[in-house]
Design a protein around this motif. Structure first.
Motif, PDB file in Angstrom:
ATOM      1  N   UNK A  82     -54.966 -20.001  40.243  1.00 41.72           N
ATOM      2  CA  UNK A  82     -54.840 -20.071  41.696  1.00 41.72           C
ATOM      3  C   UNK A  82     -53.429 -20.494  42.071  1.00 41.72           C
ATOM      4  N   UNK A  83     -52.836 -19.824  43.033  1.00 42.76           N
ATOM      5  CA  UNK A  83     -51.509 -20.197  43.505  1.00 42.76           C
ATOM      6  C   UNK A  83     -51.548 -21.528  44.252  1.00 42.76           C
ATOM      7  N   UNK A  84     -52.693 -21.863  44.843  1.00 42.30           N
ATOM      8  CA  UNK A  84     -52.827 -23.068  45.654  1.00 42.30           C
ATOM      9  C   UNK A  84     -54.204 -23.670  45.410  1.00 42.30           C
ATOM     10  N   UNK A  85     -54.270 -24.980  45.260  1.00 46.13           N
ATOM     11  CA  UNK A  85     -55.550 -25.654  45.033  1.00 46.13           C
ATOM     12  C   UNK A  85     -56.530 -25.423  46.176  1.00 46.13           C
ATOM     13  N   UNK A  86     -56.017 -25.163  47.376  1.00 47.79           N
ATOM     14  CA  UNK A  86     -56.889 -24.896  48.521  1.00 47.79           C
ATOM     15  C   UNK A  86     -57.702 -23.612  48.352  1.00 47.79           C
ATOM     16  N   UNK A 111     -51.346 -22.628  39.461  1.00 51.60           N
ATOM     17  CA  UNK A 111     -50.111 -22.173  38.814  1.00 51.60           C
ATOM     18  C   UNK A 111     -49.157 -21.566  39.839  1.00 51.60           C
ATOM     19  N   UNK A 112     -47.945 -21.364  39.406  1.00 50.07           N
ATOM     20  CA  UNK A 112     -47.010 -20.568  40.194  1.00 50.07           C
ATOM     21  C   UNK A 112     -47.149 -19.132  39.695  1.00 50.07           C
ATOM     22  N   UNK A 113     -47.500 -18.210  40.570  1.00 51.88           N
ATOM     23  CA  UNK A 113     -47.680 -16.824  40.163  1.00 51.88           C
ATOM     24  C   UNK A 113     -46.330 -16.125  40.067  1.00 51.88           C
ATOM     25  N   UNK A 114     -46.321 -14.988  39.375  1.00 49.24           N
ATOM     26  CA  UNK A 114     -45.068 -14.261  39.168  1.00 49.24           C
ATOM     27  C   UNK A 114     -44.521 -13.649  40.451  1.00 49.24           C
ATOM     28  N   UNK A 115     -45.403 -13.334  41.378  1.00 48.80           N
ATOM     29  CA  UNK A 115     -45.009 -12.809  42.682  1.00 48.80           C
ATOM     30  C   UNK A 115     -45.636 -13.707  43.736  1.00 48.80           C
ATOM     31  N   UNK A 116     -44.891 -14.062  44.772  1.00 51.38           N
ATOM     32  CA  UNK A 116     -45.406 -15.019  45.765  1.00 51.38           C
ATOM     33  C   UNK A 116     -46.622 -14.497  46.528  1.00 51.38           C
ATOM     34  N   UNK A 117     -46.787 -13.174  46.621  1.00 53.33           N
ATOM     35  CA  UNK A 117     -47.941 -12.635  47.345  1.00 53.33           C
ATOM     36  C   UNK A 117     -49.148 -12.385  46.440  1.00 53.33           C
ATOM     37  N   UNK A 118     -49.060 -12.748  45.160  1.00 52.63           N
ATOM     38  CA  UNK A 118     -50.222 -12.725  44.279  1.00 52.63           C
ATOM     39  C   UNK A 118     -50.865 -14.097  44.383  1.00 52.63           C
ATOM     40  N   UNK A 119     -52.034 -14.191  44.982  1.00 52.08           N
ATOM     41  CA  UNK A 119     -52.656 -15.468  45.294  1.00 52.08           C
ATOM     42  C   UNK A 119     -53.606 -15.982  44.209  1.00 52.08           C
ATOM     43  N   UNK A 120     -54.246 -15.061  43.508  1.00 59.31           N
ATOM     44  CA  UNK A 120     -55.229 -15.402  42.480  1.00 59.31           C
ATOM     45  C   UNK A 120     -55.141 -14.379  41.360  1.00 59.31           C
ATOM     46  N   UNK A 121     -55.359 -14.848  40.144  1.00 56.91           N
ATOM     47  CA  UNK A 121     -55.452 -13.963  38.984  1.00 56.91           C
ATOM     48  C   UNK A 121     -56.633 -14.454  38.162  1.00 56.91           C
TER      49      UNK A 121
END
Length: 128
Positions: A82-86, A111-121
């Motif tokens: 997740x890019x953000x715990x929220x 985590x910090x994702x490789x692209x800022x607009x990728x929110x979840x992996x």
């Protein structure tokens, strides 16, 4: 193949109704290890928001599983990045909706994702 859930009732914190500590896979014929899958459309553009990306992730995972003659019932392990715990609650709700009564060991990591607009992996392991 047989799936056996393991959630000891003593000596460890309690598992919740949507969580299992471990999954034993007995007599599998094959495993499928799926790379982290993002909420991207077929042309590679990300979904417009978290909800859209989660829908796309699960659609993409179902397509990958189907290509291996599997479905979400074959998932035996899941990790969410997740890019953000929220995003944790929305991610959990999407997982529960996708898996229904099929509860698997899961971990969510911020985590910090490789692209800022990728929110979840999400990456999975499936067995058949």
């Amino acid at each position: 193949m047989e799936l056996v859930k393991h959630s000891p009732s003593s000596g460890i914190y309690a598992a919740t109704s949507d969580y299992v500590h471990a999954m034993e896979v007995r007599n599998p014929a094959r495993f499928l290890f799926v790379s982290g899958t993002m909420g991207l459309h077929a042309e590679g553009a990300p979904g417009r928001d978290l909800s859209a990306q989660l829908d796309l992730i699960w659609s993409n995972l179902r397509a990958i599983l189907a290509d291996a003659d599997m479905d979400v019932g074959n998932i035996v392990r899941l990790t969410s990045y997740l890019r953000d715990a929220d995003y944790a609650e929305a991610n959990q709700n999407a997982r529960l909706a996708a898996l229904g009564d099929h509860i698997v060991p899961t971990t969510a990591i911020v985590v910090q994702t490789l692209q800022k607009d990728w929110l979840v992996e999400i990456e999975i392991i499936a067995a058949a």
